[in-house]
Write a protein that holds these residues in place. Sequence first.
Motif, PDB file in Angstrom:
ATOM      1  N   ARG A  17       1.000  -1.267  -0.031  1.00 59.11           N
ATOM      2  CA  ARG A  17      -0.024  -0.208   0.100  1.00 59.11           C
ATOM      3  C   ARG A  17       0.896   1.158   0.022  1.00 59.11           C
ATOM      4  O   ARG A  17       0.557   2.437  -0.706  1.00 59.11           O
ATOM      5  CB  ARG A  17      -0.787  -0.072   0.995  1.00 59.11           C
ATOM      6  CG  ARG A  17      -1.862  -1.134   0.925  1.00 59.11           C
ATOM      7  CD  ARG A  17      -2.893  -1.097   2.175  1.00 59.11           C
ATOM      8  NE  ARG A  17      -3.937  -0.109   1.988  1.00 59.11           N
ATOM      9  CZ  ARG A  17      -5.169   0.137   2.938  1.00 59.11           C
ATOM     10  NH1 ARG A  17      -5.220  -0.512   3.727  1.00 59.11           N
ATOM     11  NH2 ARG A  17      -5.924   0.938   2.396  1.00 59.11           N
ATOM     12  N   ALA A  21       1.106   4.096  -2.797  1.00 59.88           N
ATOM     13  CA  ALA A  21       0.845   5.439  -2.786  1.00 59.88           C
ATOM     14  C   ALA A  21       2.041   6.457  -3.305  1.00 59.88           C
ATOM     15  O   ALA A  21       1.911   7.455  -3.783  1.00 59.88           O
ATOM     16  CB  ALA A  21       0.419   5.710  -1.265  1.00 59.88           C
ATOM     17  N   GLU A  34       0.601   1.208 -10.542  1.00 59.66           N
ATOM     18  CA  GLU A  34       0.416  -0.211 -10.308  1.00 59.66           C
ATOM     19  C   GLU A  34       1.334  -1.062 -11.201  1.00 59.66           C
ATOM     20  O   GLU A  34       2.144  -1.965 -10.604  1.00 59.66           O
ATOM     21  CB  GLU A  34      -0.888  -0.614 -10.758  1.00 59.66           C
ATOM     22  CG  GLU A  34      -2.157  -0.150  -9.756  1.00 59.66           C
ATOM     23  CD  GLU A  34      -3.250  -0.269 -10.028  1.00 59.66           C
ATOM     24  OE1 GLU A  34      -3.564  -0.819 -11.336  1.00 59.66           O
ATOM     25  OE2 GLU A  34      -4.370  -0.169  -9.350  1.00 59.66           O
TER      26      GLU A  34
END
Length: 175
Positions: A17, A21, A34
Motif C-alpha cells: 500500500r 501510494a 500499479e
Amino acid sequence: MHADEALVHAVYQEHGRALLAYATRLTGDRAAAEDVVQETIVRAWRNPEVLTNGKGSTRGWLLTVARNIITDRVRARAARPQEVPAEQDGVTVAPVERDHAEHVVASVTVLKAMDTLSDDHRGVLQELYFHGRSLAEAATALGIPPGTVKSRSYYALRALRDHLAEAGSSEGVRA
C-alpha cells in the motif's frame, strides 16, 4: 509456495500500500503506479537476498527501486525522438498522437443528441460551447437576456445528459 515466493508475498502484504501510494504520487497515474509496484515486486522476487541481508530497511529499498523505475521510464520517453510532420503529396501531415476513433464516436453521438433539442436550447449550447462565447457574448449574439441564456443552457445540458443516458442504456452501455 517456495520460500522466496512466501517472502515476496509477505513483503507485498506489508509494504504494497505504501509503495502504491508513493508510486501514484510520483507518476500522477494510478495505472502507471500499479505497473511500477508490480515491477518493484518482481525485482524483489529476483533479489530476495536484499530483503533478508539485514542492511537497511526493506521499505527504503523498495521505494528506491520504485523511484528508479519511474525515473527510467521518464528518461526512456524523453529519449525517443519526437515525431515531426511529414509531407505527403505537397501537404503537411501532422504525426498521429493517438487513435482518435473514440473522440469521433463521442462527437457523432453528441451531435445526434443535439438534434433532439429545441432550436432555442441548441442555439444557446452552440454559442457557449461551439463558438466559445461567454454568457454575456452569447446573450448579445442571440438577442436575449443573460439570465435566459443561463437557464436555457442548464435545461439544454440536462436534456442532453438524459438523452445520452437513454441512448447509452438502450445500446447496453452505461453513460
